[in-house]
Design a protein around this motif. Structure first.
Motif, PDB file in Angstrom:
ATOM      1  N   MET A   1      79.113 -43.744 -23.977  1.00 27.07           N
ATOM      2  CA  MET A   1      79.025 -42.254 -24.242  1.00 27.07           C
ATOM      3  C   MET A   1      79.754 -41.520 -23.774  1.00 27.07           C
ATOM      4  O   MET A   1      80.358 -41.604 -22.509  1.00 27.07           O
ATOM      5  CB  MET A   1      77.637 -41.965 -24.517  1.00 27.07           C
ATOM      6  N   LYS A   3      81.304 -38.159 -22.203  1.00 27.95           N
ATOM      7  CA  LYS A   3      80.851 -36.903 -21.345  1.00 27.95           C
ATOM      8  C   LYS A   3      82.036 -36.173 -20.713  1.00 27.95           C
ATOM      9  O   LYS A   3      82.561 -36.698 -19.759  1.00 27.95           O
ATOM     10  CB  LYS A   3      79.575 -37.305 -20.200  1.00 27.95           C
ATOM     11  N   ASP A  70      74.961 -30.008 -17.089  1.00 30.35           N
ATOM     12  CA  ASP A  70      74.164 -31.108 -17.684  1.00 30.35           C
ATOM     13  C   ASP A  70      72.772 -30.488 -18.216  1.00 30.35           C
ATOM     14  O   ASP A  70      72.127 -30.620 -19.110  1.00 30.35           O
ATOM     15  CB  ASP A  70      73.733 -32.094 -16.581  1.00 30.35           C
ATOM     16  N   SER A  84      74.687 -24.263 -28.102  1.00 27.83           N
ATOM     17  CA  SER A  84      74.368 -25.700 -28.226  1.00 27.83           C
ATOM     18  C   SER A  84      75.287 -26.348 -27.431  1.00 27.83           C
ATOM     19  O   SER A  84      76.195 -26.091 -27.003  1.00 27.83           O
ATOM     20  CB  SER A  84      74.385 -25.844 -29.772  1.00 27.83           C
ATOM     21  N   LYS A  85      74.619 -27.586 -27.134  1.00 24.90           N
ATOM     22  CA  LYS A  85      75.568 -28.653 -26.297  1.00 24.90           C
ATOM     23  C   LYS A  85      75.709 -29.832 -27.356  1.00 24.90           C
ATOM     24  O   LYS A  85      74.758 -30.398 -27.930  1.00 24.90           O
ATOM     25  CB  LYS A  85      74.622 -29.083 -25.347  1.00 24.90           C
ATOM     26  N   ARG A  86      76.954 -30.262 -27.306  1.00 29.19           N
ATOM     27  CA  ARG A  86      77.307 -31.367 -28.134  1.00 29.19           C
ATOM     28  C   ARG A  86      76.866 -32.744 -27.442  1.00 29.19           C
ATOM     29  O   ARG A  86      76.697 -32.667 -26.101  1.00 29.19           O
ATOM     30  CB  ARG A  86      78.846 -31.338 -28.459  1.00 29.19           C
ATOM     31  N   ASP A  87      76.933 -33.994 -28.179  1.00 29.69           N
ATOM     32  CA  ASP A  87      76.576 -35.170 -27.522  1.00 29.69           C
ATOM     33  C   ASP A  87      77.598 -35.500 -26.346  1.00 29.69           C
ATOM     34  O   ASP A  87      77.133 -36.190 -25.600  1.00 29.69           O
ATOM     35  CB  ASP A  87      76.701 -36.578 -28.686  1.00 29.69           C
ATOM     36  N   ASP A  88      78.631 -34.946 -26.520  1.00 27.68           N
ATOM     37  CA  ASP A  88      79.902 -35.272 -25.501  1.00 27.68           C
ATOM     38  C   ASP A  88      79.697 -34.380 -24.016  1.00 27.68           C
ATOM     39  O   ASP A  88      80.643 -34.379 -23.484  1.00 27.68           O
ATOM     40  CB  ASP A  88      81.258 -35.382 -25.877  1.00 27.68           C
ATOM     41  N   GLY A  89      78.673 -33.534 -24.123  1.00 21.43           N
ATOM     42  CA  GLY A  89      78.581 -32.627 -23.047  1.00 21.43           C
ATOM     43  C   GLY A  89      79.256 -31.194 -23.201  1.00 21.43           C
ATOM     44  O   GLY A  89      78.854 -30.522 -22.439  1.00 21.43           O
TER      45      GLY A  89
END
Length: 194
Positions: A1, A3, A70, A84-89
């Motif tokens: 994934m 980050k 994080d 908000s926080k995306r899946d890529d951080g």
């Protein structure tokens, strides 16, 4: 994934603030607001004054973007879900949802958010998400830095330039005692004994 994060070479930063201006141009940052603040030894963005005593004087600057933490303290305090926080951080602010309450500004220990008087919303570094989403490999601050002090990339990819930089050098992160997990790593390519 994936980050995303930064590695910033403090030895290479000369305090020119090109990253600040490049970010302002790329992201239409309003007057009086900086998403990439470059702090001098005194913690200011203006009037650079050397540290030390003559003839042993020195300057040091610290570029400070959003840390894209994080455990982002700005997330749980937002009453509308604008932060908000995306899946890529990448941590983002949705200006359509932001009501300008500034609770996220209070929660951020890095002072990385600003209130835009014209839109009455909170704004911050987006890690040039629009550029990364378009397949471009760099943020505008990284692209424009004349001394190549800024490296941005995938912290989860061991072969990325940012991961190699962190792995091969002694890095520091700001305010680790806050337990936010900041994803901006600072290092020096030359140890000045500071």
């Amino acid at each position: 994934m994936t980050k995303y994060g930064f590695a910033i070479n403090l030895h290479r930063c000369v305090g020119c603030r090109t990253c600040t201006i490049a970010c302002k141009m790329e992201n239409s940052v309003p007057e009086g607001i900086q998403h990439m603040r470059v702090l001098n030894d005194q913690g200011d963005t203006v009037y650079d004054v050397p540290s030390g005593s003559y003839p042993a004087l020195s300057f040091e600057w610290t570029p400070v973007p959003c840390m894209h933490c994080d455990s982002s303290p700005c997330l749980p305090v937002c009453p509308t879900g604008a932060t908000s926080k995306r899946d890529d951080g990448i941590v983002l602010v949705d200006e359509e949802k932001c009501i300008g309450c500034r609770m996220c500004m209070e929660a951020c220990p890095y002072d990385a958010r600003s209130f835009d008087e014209s839109s009455k919303t909170v704004v911050k570094c987006s890690l040039c998400a629009h550029r990364l989403d378009a397949g471009l490999s760099s943020t505008m601050c990284q692209l424009c830095c004349p001394n190549r002090a800024i490296v941005v990339g995938d912290l989860d990819d061991p072969d990325s330039a940012v991961s190699r930089t962190i792995r091969e050098n002694e890095t520091i992160r700001l305010l680790l005692e806050q337990e936010t997990g900041p994803n901006v790593h600072y290092w020096r390519s030359v140890n000045q004994g500071l």
